[in-house]
Design a protein around this motif. Structure first.
Motif, short mmCIF file in Angstrom:
data_model
loop_
_atom_site.label_atom_id
_atom_site.label_comp_id
_atom_site.label_asym_id
_atom_site.label_seq_id
_atom_site.Cartn_x
_atom_site.Cartn_y
_atom_site.Cartn_z
N ILE A 175 20.55 -36.76 62.15
CA ILE A 175 19.34 -37.06 61.37
C ILE A 175 18.75 -38.43 61.65
CG2 ILE A 175 20.07 -35.52 59.52
CD1 ILE A 175 20.75 -38.02 57.88
N GLY A 176 19.48 -39.31 62.33
CA GLY A 176 18.97 -40.65 62.60
C GLY A 176 19.54 -41.68 61.63
N TYR A 177 18.79 -42.75 61.44
CA TYR A 177 19.25 -43.87 60.61
C TYR A 177 18.84 -43.65 59.15
CZ TYR A 177 20.02 -48.65 58.98
OH TYR A 177 20.46 -49.74 58.29
N LEU A 178 19.79 -43.85 58.24
CA LEU A 178 19.53 -43.66 56.81
C LEU A 178 20.18 -44.80 56.04
CD1 LEU A 178 18.34 -41.74 54.61
CD2 LEU A 178 20.60 -40.66 54.51
N SER A 179 19.42 -45.45 55.16
CA SER A 179 19.98 -46.54 54.36
C SER A 179 19.51 -46.43 52.91
CB SER A 179 19.57 -47.91 54.93
OG SER A 179 18.21 -48.18 54.69
N PHE A 180 20.35 -46.97 52.02
CA PHE A 180 20.07 -47.01 50.58
C PHE A 180 20.29 -48.45 50.11
CE2 PHE A 180 21.80 -42.90 51.67
CZ PHE A 180 20.97 -41.99 51.03
N ASP A 181 19.52 -48.87 49.14
CA ASP A 181 19.79 -50.15 48.47
C ASP A 181 19.38 -50.04 47.01
OD1 ASP A 181 16.95 -51.60 48.07
OD2 ASP A 181 16.95 -50.61 50.01
N ALA A 182 20.13 -50.72 46.16
CA ALA A 182 19.85 -50.70 44.73
C ALA A 182 20.30 -52.02 44.13
CB ALA A 182 20.58 -49.54 44.05
N GLY A 183 19.64 -52.44 43.05
CA GLY A 183 20.02 -53.67 42.39
C GLY A 183 19.53 -53.70 40.95
#
Length: 360
Positions: A175-183
């Motif tokens: 699927i390629g590059y996948l990122s998550f961020d939360a704060g």
């Protein structure tokens, strides 16, 4: 020196970051002078503008500790990091039009911050992600950090600060590059939470598709931000980073926002005198509200297309031209954007310095 909308600043900065997984120390120092126009909002929908002047003195330092492990994949890449920071803000001039309800936000103060966290990061090689065929080091990894703080305000009650941030990013062959961020972060005044912010984001970049000699890649960015117990003058705005590419108006404001950015780039096989060419199309959708996120509110839109030209033998090696149309802004408008293209930024999986979560 820079002049973003409503703010002018000039100063000097020097720093050393955790630029690789092997770096053990980081440190930095900054000094900046600011002039800022503060817009205050009232319950009767009226506004007022006041000008303030201030300067900041900012120093920080940190260390990353290697975590010993028997697993080869984690060696030299799994770290526990910690750092400390002190920011001194001195207000030198405040307009008398500044409302009473936000006087305390613009008093001389000292903000002490620290962080402690766990980081695993590595890099993989990729081409045609942000450049034309050159090798690029793309970060992968995981980071979780806790950021405590203490703000001393002259002539006012001191505030505690607490935040947590988490990031994850990886390249998946299918699927390629996948990122998550939360704060989430908030100040505490006598154990009562105030000026809090919750943020969340997802970034997806597809694998490069090849159609004959053309390369195609698609970029998707979903972002959300929600404010809690903010001061009446504290507003966030829709902007370029929210998918409304090259938008400069501050008319679209509130305390929460949700946005979706879609961008497709077609790398062409054509060259002319050392210049490479790419075509891009993009669309952005965003909503902003005075309270909690609500999809029933107006969803503002932006659509556009452009061309990128690159020559790695030149000092200024990128030329970008684009046109954006906003169909449902307060005043629908089309905009020609010379030398402009919004590029999605990828997360870093370590903190170079502790900082409060941005509310912008």
């Amino acid at each position: 020196f820079s002049t973003p909308s409503g703010v002018s600043q000039n100063g000097v900065s020097i720093s050393k970051s955790f630029y690789s997984p092997l770096t053990k120390w980081n440190a930095g120092a900054e000094y900046f002078d600011y002039t800022k126009d503060v817009i205050s909002y009232y319950s009767d929908d009226s506004t007022s503008t006041a000008r303030i002047k201030y300067n900041t003195e900012d120093v920080w330092a940190g260390k990353a500790f290697r975590v010993k492990t028997k697993y080869r994949v984690y060696r030299d890449r799994l770290k526990i990091f910690t750092s400390v920071r002190v920011i001194q803000t001195n207000y030198t001039a405040r307009n008398k039009q500044l409302p009473v309800f936000n006087q305390d936000d613009y008093k001389t103060n000292t903000f002490y911050l620290a962080d402690v966290g766990v980081s695993f990061r590595s890099y993989y090689k990729e081409k045609y992600l942000f450049k034309f065929g050159n090798n690029e080091d793309i970060p992968e990894g995981v980071m979780v950090a806790y950021i405590p703080g203490y703000r001393h305000i002259a002539g006012y009650k001191d505030l505690l600060y607490s935040a947590i941030e988490a990031r994850q990013g990886k390249f998946y062959p299918k699927i390629g590059y996948l990122s998550f961020d939360a704060g989430f972060g908030t100040f505490f005044n006598s154990n009562k939470a105030q000026q809090g912010v919750l943020s969340f984001g997802i970034t997806h970049i597809t694998k490069k598709w090849n159609i004959r000699k053309f390369g195609i890649r698609h970029y998707t960015l979903l972002k959300a931000k929600q404010g809690f117990n903010r001061q009446p003058d504290e507003q966030i705005y829709l902007s370029t980073e929210d998918g409304l590419y090259n938008l400069t108006t501050h008319e679209l404001s509130g305390i929460s926002k949700l946005s979706l950015s879609l961008n497709t780039v077609v790398y062409t096989p054509y060259k002319l005198l050392g210049f490479n060419f790419a075509i891009f199309v993009y669309a952005g959708f965003a909503t902003i509200t005075p309270n909690s996120i609500n999809l029933r509110n107006t969803i503002y839109q932006a659509f556009g297309a452009g061309i990128m030209v690159r020559n790695d033998h030149l000092i200024i090696n990128n030329i970008r031209l684009s046109f954006t149309y906003y169909p449902n802004l307060p005043v629908p408008v089309g905009k020609f954007n010379p030398y402009w293209f919004y590029r999605i930024s990828l997360p870093e999986f370590i903190m170079d310095k502790p900082e409060a979560l941005n509310y912008d």
